[in-house]
Design an enzyme around this catalytic site. Sequence first.
Site, PDB file in Angstrom:
ATOM      1  N   HIS A  54       0.815  -1.225   0.000  1.00 50.73           N
ATOM      2  CA  HIS A  54       0.000   0.000   0.000  1.00 50.73           C
ATOM      3  C   HIS A  54       0.845   1.270   0.000  1.00 50.73           C
ATOM      4  CE1 HIS A  54      -3.521  -2.544   1.735  1.00 50.73           C
ATOM      5  NE2 HIS A  54      -3.326  -2.752   0.455  1.00 50.73           N
ATOM      6  N   CYS A 106       4.312  13.533  -8.339  1.00 47.25           N
ATOM      7  CA  CYS A 106       3.413  14.501  -8.980  1.00 47.25           C
ATOM      8  C   CYS A 106       2.327  13.752  -9.755  1.00 47.25           C
ATOM      9  CB  CYS A 106       4.215  15.384  -9.931  1.00 47.25           C
ATOM     10  SG  CYS A 106       3.187  16.329 -11.054  1.00 47.25           S
ATOM     11  N   CYS A 164       3.060  14.700 -13.829  1.00 52.03           N
ATOM     12  CA  CYS A 164       4.156  14.121 -14.619  1.00 52.03           C
ATOM     13  C   CYS A 164       4.810  12.932 -13.923  1.00 52.03           C
ATOM     14  CB  CYS A 164       5.206  15.202 -14.898  1.00 52.03           C
ATOM     15  SG  CYS A 164       6.034  15.751 -13.395  1.00 52.03           S
ATOM     16  N   VAL A 196      -3.680  -9.695  18.970  1.00 49.43           N
ATOM     17  CA  VAL A 196      -4.158  -9.602  20.356  1.00 49.43           C
ATOM     18  C   VAL A 196      -5.578 -10.156  20.465  1.00 49.43           C
ATOM     19  CG1 VAL A 196      -2.695  -7.664  21.063  1.00 49.43           C
ATOM     20  CG2 VAL A 196      -4.871  -7.198  19.926  1.00 49.43           C
TER      21      VAL A 196
END
Length: 247
Positions: A117, A125, A128, A213
């Site tokens: 991810h 950008c 570009c 957990v």
Amino acid sequence: MISSRLISKLAAADSVAVFTGAGISAESGVPTFRGDDGIWKKFKPAELANFDSFMRNPELVWEWYKARRKVITSTQPNPGHVALAEMEKRYRKFAIITQNIDNLHRRAGSKTVYELHGNIERNYCVGCGKPYDDASMLEQATAPRCPSCNGLIRPDVVWFGELLPMDEWNQSAKAAARADIFFAVGTSAIVYPAASLPAMAKEAGAYVVEINVERTDLSPIADEVLLGRSGEILPQILMHCPQEANA
Ligand code: BV8
Ligand code: ZN
């Protein structure tokens, strides 16, 4: 806690893959997504972690990532990250497949890390594609623009509705399919296609071990569920790994 079955598997394994989520960074102080102080409790992913929202209101999304980057870069890898960096040296084939954008695995010294991810310390950008990773520019108040094409600069993370980076995905699917042991650490395993990797590993014959957990949607397919904090359990598992990679 660690079964004799897992101990014998750790001794015999040639290839190990570790799939991680926000839970492995919780002990470093990085908020998880669905925990009580979870990110998704305060902010709706649909509002912030997607391209349309960014183009509609880049300042808001940029502020959010700046706040998360500030927290993340002020944290340190914890014993869970460190144990995995050491475990990598004990197996010929070892890979970390992470959903985390916090760069803590690499900062702990892990080499083979597939970032499904993206990574919050990288930017590019939208016009570009030019990469922008120098922090000073990132500290600007508003959403910075690309000096060469005036395009908006965005964090190099995968937003909902966006495809995962092809190479990272292919390498991750390969590591899952060849794993003798597949660990799923600190993930609720509900974001796809990442969450399909444990089943792919199981399908290919891996011994699937969940470390969390609490039980999750993954627990039913796991061969072993180790309930507890990954920062405590992973160092214990490391003690049962071969001193060095089998020749
Ligand atoms: C896509 C980056 C193609 C940005 C993230 C199939 C079925 C249903 C939906 C879909 C599907 N396929 C696609 C979708 C849509 C969507 C999706 O999965 N939606 C979900 C919500 C149902 N997927 C996508 O959009 C993906 N792209 O499919 O593109 C496409 C294109 C067009 C149309 C369709 C398809 C892209 C998804 C990537 C999104 N980006 N992050 C950012 O961070 O800002 S996802 C983000 O959330 C994380 O990266 C991670 O993946 C997820 C959070 O999950 P976890 O990391 O597991 O964290 P969580 O808090 O949930 O759980 C923590 C766990 O740790 C808990 O279990 C807790 O108990 C445990 N824990 C806590 N402390 C500890 C601990 N464990 C151990 N020790 C501790 N101390
Ligand atoms: Zn540009």
